[in-house]
Scaffold this active site. Structure first.
Site, short mmCIF file in Angstrom:
data_model
loop_
_atom_site.label_atom_id
_atom_site.label_comp_id
_atom_site.label_asym_id
_atom_site.label_seq_id
_atom_site.Cartn_x
_atom_site.Cartn_y
_atom_site.Cartn_z
N ILE A 165 -5.71 -36.93 10.77
CA ILE A 165 -6.85 -37.22 11.63
C ILE A 165 -6.38 -37.74 12.99
O ILE A 165 -5.71 -38.78 13.07
CB ILE A 165 -7.78 -38.25 10.97
CG1 ILE A 165 -8.17 -37.81 9.56
CG2 ILE A 165 -9.01 -38.48 11.84
CD1 ILE A 165 -8.80 -36.44 9.47
N GLY A 348 21.37 -23.22 27.05
CA GLY A 348 21.71 -24.50 26.42
C GLY A 348 20.91 -25.66 26.97
O GLY A 348 20.57 -26.60 26.24
N GLU A 371 -7.20 -27.18 13.78
CA GLU A 371 -8.56 -26.62 13.88
C GLU A 371 -8.64 -25.18 13.37
O GLU A 371 -9.30 -24.33 13.95
CB GLU A 371 -9.09 -26.75 15.31
CG GLU A 371 -9.26 -28.21 15.69
CD GLU A 371 -10.08 -28.42 16.94
OE1 GLU A 371 -11.05 -27.67 17.16
OE2 GLU A 371 -9.76 -29.35 17.69
#
Length: 387
Positions: A165, A348, A371
């Site tokens: 959450i 790199g 979602e």
């Protein structure tokens, strides 16, 4: 007889869209950029930043002015999330979750008293909102949730837990969808709004994440949490249906977040490719790099067009479930690809924290999960095209 269908959609930003995009860009440069890596490495959720965002109108973008919001539409909303996410996707994610999920759920499904009581605080940034559907054993299968609300007189007693959450610890109020009927019944879930500090309502484990580390993610725990029926949002049994409608708009916000990630990573890679010299010339002049940039730019453009078409339909109040899922799925998959190529172009150096593409790479993956995963978006799209 064939009737021509015309889609009235302008491709230029309106004056309002230009204004809000510029304001969001300035806000991100001034208040977010100096702290990006500091917040990321310490997993700091900068609460005061969101108070400032509230002053700017970014915490109630879609909320009518009568409730303290900005009264804007989805095109402006996309622009705000995109500009913030180009600098720090974690902050973009939190702004998106606050607006699209918690605030929007109460705005759309709450009664007048609930809007005056809660939306006015959320829209100004006085309060930060959380929204809870997912549980430990139920991610995409929300119908199998175990968190329950049992009616007791004029009250409801909640037991269970929600996880993953956003703002699970710092949120001042949470909208949660819990089971009030039989498991698996789409009409067996109901939405409630619960204020922080309510007895029996606590926060649990904070997740230690790969990316989006400045956006707080934690558990919500309910242990005989007693709330009034006045905290119920809409009718009993409508919670799941409400949440699906909320997620329709939420997919546009995650699409905007994805677009911001893509643009941020692409712009960093483009800049680096012009500055990095190998074999006597900038690496952008090598076909192997220029073709990567061409693919990135094209897919970003396609993401943006699809996203704004979904936003157009949402603003018009037209059916946009399919387009919302398409835009979220496409934009999120593109942002992972673009971030990956941006790291590759840096070589790199792209693997170090001295350059921003490393963070875009880590942050991007959440966009294909949050979602509704890419796989769930395909389920939604398939159902719509096979009706």
């Amino acid at each position: 007889m064939i009737t021509e269908t015309k889609l009235t959609l302008g491709f230029d930003y309106s004056e309002t869209q230009e204004h809000v995009a510029t304001a969001a860009k300035k806000f991100a440069e001034q208040y977010i950029r100096p702290h990006v890596m500091e917040w990321d490495e310490s997993q700091t959720f900068p609460v005061e930043l969101f108070k400032k965002a509230g002053e700017m109108g970014f915490m109630g973008v879609l909320v009518p002015e009568e409730y303290g919001g900005s009264g804007l539409g989805y095109h402006e909303y996309v622009a705000i999330i995109e500009e913030i996410s180009k600098v720090d996707p974690a902050i973009g994610l939190s702004v998106a979750a606050h607006n699209s999920l918690c605030t929007n759920h109460i705005l759309v499904f709450g009664n007048e008293d609930q809007k005056q009581r809660w939306v006015t605080k959320l829209a100004t940034g006085e309060w930060i909102g959380a929204w809870g559907l997912t549980e430990h054993n139920t991610g995409s299968d929300a119908g199998g949730m175990n968190t329950t609300a049992v009616k007791d007189g004029e009250d409801w007693v909640l037991n269970g837990a929600k996880n993953f959450i956003t703002h699970g610890i710092s949120g001042d109020i949470a909208v949660v969808i819990v089971r009030t009927g039989k498991k698996g019944n789409s009409r067996g879930m109901t939405a409630f709004a619960i204020e922080k500090g309510t007895p029996g309502f606590t926060s649990g484990k904070k997740e230690n994440k790969l990316g989006m580390r400045a956006s707080e993610t934690a558990e919500l725990i309910f242990n005989n949490c007693r709330i009034s029926d006045a905290n119920r949002l809409g009718d009993i049994g409508d919670g799941f249906i409400q949440s699906m409608k909320v997620l329709d708009g939420g997919r546009i916000s995650i699409g905007a977040l994805s677009l911001g990630v893509s643009k941020g990573a692409y712009e960093a890679a483009l800049k680096y490719s012009k500055e990095r010299v190998q074999f006597g010339k900038p690496i952008s002049q090598f076909q192997g790099i220029s073709f990567k940039l061409a693919d990135m730019a094209t897919e970003i453009e396609a993401s943006e067009l699809l996203l704004h078409k979904a936003a157009f339909l949402k603003n018009e109040g037209r059916e946009m479930t399919k387009l919302g899922a398409m835009s979220k799925m496409f934009a999120s998959e593109v942002c992972v690809k673009v971030a990956n190529e941006a790291v590759q172009i840096h070589g790199g150096y792209g693997y170090t924290k001295d350059f921003p593409v490393e963070k875009f790479y880590r942050d991007s993956k959440l966009c294909t999960i949050g979602e509704g995963t890419t796989e769930i978006q395909k389920v939604v799209i398939a159902k719509n095209i096979l009706k």
